[in-house]
Design an enzyme around this catalytic site. Structure first.
Site, PDB file in Angstrom:
ATOM      1  N   ASP A 254       0.782  -1.234   0.000  1.00 10.92           N
ATOM      2  CA  ASP A 254       0.000   0.000   0.000  1.00 10.92           C
ATOM      3  C   ASP A 254       0.812   1.281   0.000  1.00 10.92           C
ATOM      4  O   ASP A 254       0.295   2.346   0.327  1.00 10.92           O
ATOM      5  CB  ASP A 254      -0.898  -0.006   1.245  1.00 10.92           C
TER       6      ASP A 254
ATOM      7  N   GLU B 123      -0.333  -9.037  -1.558  1.00  9.75           N
ATOM      8  CA  GLU B 123      -1.135  -8.508  -0.441  1.00  9.75           C
ATOM      9  C   GLU B 123      -2.254  -7.597  -0.985  1.00  9.75           C
ATOM     10  O   GLU B 123      -2.401  -6.434  -0.606  1.00  9.75           O
ATOM     11  CB  GLU B 123      -0.286  -7.758   0.583  1.00  9.75           C
TER      12      GLU B 123
ATOM     13  N   GLU C 143      -2.611   5.086   2.531  1.00 10.87           N
ATOM     14  CA  GLU C 143      -2.423   3.701   2.075  1.00 10.87           C
ATOM     15  C   GLU C 143      -3.703   3.068   1.546  1.00 10.87           C
ATOM     16  O   GLU C 143      -3.669   2.259   0.613  1.00 10.87           O
ATOM     17  CB  GLU C 143      -1.846   2.856   3.207  1.00 10.87           C
TER      18      GLU C 143
ATOM     19  N   HIS D  23       3.819   4.606  14.599  1.00 13.51           N
ATOM     20  CA  HIS D  23       4.385   5.487  13.570  1.00 13.51           C
ATOM     21  C   HIS D  23       3.348   6.007  12.587  1.00 13.51           C
ATOM     22  O   HIS D  23       3.683   6.722  11.650  1.00 13.51           O
ATOM     23  CB  HIS D  23       5.446   4.726  12.769  1.00 13.51           C
TER      24      HIS D  23
ATOM     25  N   ARG E 167       0.804   7.998  10.395  1.00 11.73           N
ATOM     26  CA  ARG E 167       0.574   9.425  10.157  1.00 11.73           C
ATOM     27  C   ARG E 167      -0.710   9.925  10.812  1.00 11.73           C
ATOM     28  O   ARG E 167      -0.755  11.022  11.344  1.00 11.73           O
ATOM     29  CB  ARG E 167       0.419   9.685   8.655  1.00 11.73           C
TER      30      ARG E 167
ATOM     31  N   HIS F 145      10.281   4.643  16.139  1.00 10.47           N
ATOM     32  CA  HIS F 145      10.402   5.108  14.762  1.00 10.47           C
ATOM     33  C   HIS F 145      11.118   6.461  14.771  1.00 10.47           C
ATOM     34  O   HIS F 145      10.827   7.300  15.616  1.00 10.47           O
ATOM     35  CB  HIS F 145       8.984   5.261  14.175  1.00 10.47           C
TER      36      HIS F 145
HETATM   37  N1  UDP Z   1       9.702  -4.099  12.497  1.00 11.09           N
HETATM   38  C1  UDP Z   1      11.078  -4.226  12.603  1.00 11.09           C
HETATM   39  N2  UDP Z   1      11.740  -3.474  13.550  1.00 11.09           N
HETATM   40  C2  UDP Z   1      11.099  -2.618  14.386  1.00 11.09           C
HETATM   41  C3  UDP Z   1       9.677  -2.495  14.274  1.00 11.09           C
HETATM   42  C4  UDP Z   1       9.024  -3.243  13.306  1.00 11.09           C
HETATM   43  O1  UDP Z   1      11.704  -4.999  11.864  1.00 11.09           O
HETATM   44  O2  UDP Z   1      11.750  -1.975  15.225  1.00 11.09           O
HETATM   45  C5  UDP Z   1       9.009  -4.879  11.459  1.00 11.09           C
HETATM   46  C6  UDP Z   1       7.840  -5.691  11.940  1.00 11.09           C
HETATM   47  O3  UDP Z   1       8.248  -6.990  12.302  1.00 11.09           O
HETATM   48  C7  UDP Z   1       6.895  -5.705  10.748  1.00 11.09           C
HETATM   49  C8  UDP Z   1       7.244  -4.447   9.988  1.00 11.09           C
HETATM   50  O4  UDP Z   1       8.471  -3.970  10.527  1.00 11.09           O
HETATM   51  O5  UDP Z   1       7.151  -6.811   9.889  1.00 11.09           O
HETATM   52  C9  UDP Z   1       6.174  -3.415  10.152  1.00 11.09           C
HETATM   53  O6  UDP Z   1       6.589  -2.247   9.604  1.00 11.09           O
HETATM   54  P1  UDP Z   1       5.892  -0.861   9.930  1.00 11.09           P
HETATM   55  O7  UDP Z   1       5.227  -0.943  11.254  1.00 11.09           O
HETATM   56  O8  UDP Z   1       6.939   0.189   9.705  1.00 11.09           O
HETATM   57  O9  UDP Z   1       4.858  -0.686   8.745  1.00 11.09           O
HETATM   58  P2  UDP Z   1       3.390  -1.198   8.487  1.00 11.09           P
HETATM   59  O10 UDP Z   1       3.391  -2.685   8.660  1.00 11.09           O
HETATM   60  O11 UDP Z   1       2.482  -0.480   9.436  1.00 11.09           O
HETATM   61  O12 UDP Z   1       3.128  -0.812   7.075  1.00 11.09           O
END
Ligand code: UDP
Length: 378
Positions: free
Chosen positions: A101, A123, A137, A217, A219, A249
């Protein structure tokens, strides 16, 4: 007679979550001798992306390195469109693969469409139903749907969401590749524990406490929501029996607010973002996960960790339906009371702590690579 060249598949990604969810797909595509796979990173988010590439042993073939300080969505979108268009003109792929996304996924699909290159969406079909949550997203995903001819829906729920938008051909339910990444990385950690050993000092420091793992994190939560989250974490950390592990973050909208509300506390470890093996280890060590992340909502249920989601809507309802995830919004009192219930009520905790795999069996990437190869009639 020379055999015809293998069809070229261009896999595009730009952020940490895309890299986590696509490295198993790239591995599976590369294992298929019928295909020639090329990877392009836009580096929409540089540092966090590179952490994943290093762990996964993935060196991108093309690196657009597009991240800039204070990037706006307008500038990012415009630069992505020009950069990815030039890559497609130079590489002339037979298929483009995008994930999820992000702006990278949305623009990658658009640039491919402008060149009439077929697009596979990994996905596909996640929908919250609200175009402003998650923002932007939700709309990024919807824009990819009419362009793609292959839609890899992680679950039946996602396939049904596509059907509601009249997207019914080329839809395949494969599972979510995040579970593949999770399995692969846990196997690596089991074989080489040093890969995730840096957290043992934190585990020793917090021994005997209930560990709450926090990530935030989004927005939509910047501003009032983030301030409420920070106050809630402070109240949770006021208890003697808790400890908070918070890989933070780097966004200033997160760091500034947390600095102000949390200060220095013995039982709160605010640390730099963890690389993927260490983050998985953090999930394993934790008792409760408090997050607004998408990917973490998928990983926590697979590990049987209750996950409280600091959002009002989710495009991932499967964890909620399975009972491992609960939407708690960004109201300070609600977050505190939901965490306290899990801490104080054993029945409530164990009801949420059963491991589920609503998001897949760890073989999504193999399925995806096979379907992509089959689509070439190979
Ligand atoms: N993650 C990581 N290190 C961290 C925090 C999260 O590797 O310190 C991984 C987590 O396991 C997951 C992914 O990052 O697979 C999630 O990314 P994020 O939360 O940035 O984005 P979203 O999934 O909300 O798009």
């Amino acid at each position: 007679m020379a055999s015809p060249p293998h069809p070229k598949v261009l896999v595009i990604f730009g952020t940490r979550p895309e890299a986590i969810k696509l490295f198993p797909v790239v591995r599976a595509l590369r294992q298929d001798p019928r295909l020639h796979t090329v990877t392009c990173v836009t580096a929409q988010h540089r540092g966090l992306l590179d952490q994943v590439l290093a762990i996964a042993g993935l060196t991108p073939d093309i690196d657009l390195d597009l991240m800039e300080a204070g990037q706006t969505l307008d500038r990012l979108t415009a630069r992505l469109l020009i950069g990815l268009g030039e890559v497609m003109d130079a590489e002339r792929p037979d298929r483009v693969v995008v994930q999820g996304d992000t702006a990278t996924a949305m623009v990658g699909a658009l640039a491919a469409y402008y060149r009439k290159i077929p697009v596979a969406h990994v996905e596909a079909g996640l929908r919250s139903g609200d175009i402003y949550h998650p923002w932007p997203e939700e709309v990024n995903r919807r824009i990819v749907a009419p362009i793609a001819d292959l839609h890899f829906a992680p679950t039946e729920t996602a396939a049904a969401a596509l059907a509601r938008e009249a997207v019914t051909t080329g839809v395949r339910v494969t599972g979510n590749t995040v579970i593949d990444a999770l399995h692969w990385t846990r196997e690596r950690i089991a074989a080489a524990p040093a890969l995730a050993a840096d957290l043992e000092a934190v585990a020793a420091r917090f021994a005997g406490k209930r560990l709450i793992l926090v990530t935030t994190h989004r927005r939509e939560n910047f501003g009032d929501g983030m301030a409420a989250i920070a106050r809630a974490i402070a109240r949770i950390a006021d208890r003697d029996d808790t400890a908070v592990l918070f890989p933070m973050h780097p966004n200033p909208n997160v760091v500034g607010v947390m600095d102000a509300a949390l200060g220095a506390r013995d039982n709160v470890a605010r640390i730099a973002p963890l690389d993927y093996p260490h983050f998985i280890r953090a999930l394993e060590l934790s008792d409760i996960v408090l997050t607004d992340s998408g990917g973490v909502q998928e990983e926590a249920p697979a590990l049987g960790k209750p996950v409280l989601v600091m959002r009002d809507t989710t495009e991932r309802p499967e964890g909620v339906a399975a009972g491992t995830a609960r939407l708690v919004g960004t109201n300070e009192d609600r977050i505190v009371s939901e965490v306290f219930t899990l801490l104080d009520d054993k029945g409530a905790y164990s009801a949420m702590a059963r491991a589920h795999n609503p998001y897949g069996d760890g073989r999504a990437s193999i399925r995806i690579a096979g379907i992509i190869a089959d689509a070439f009639g190979l």
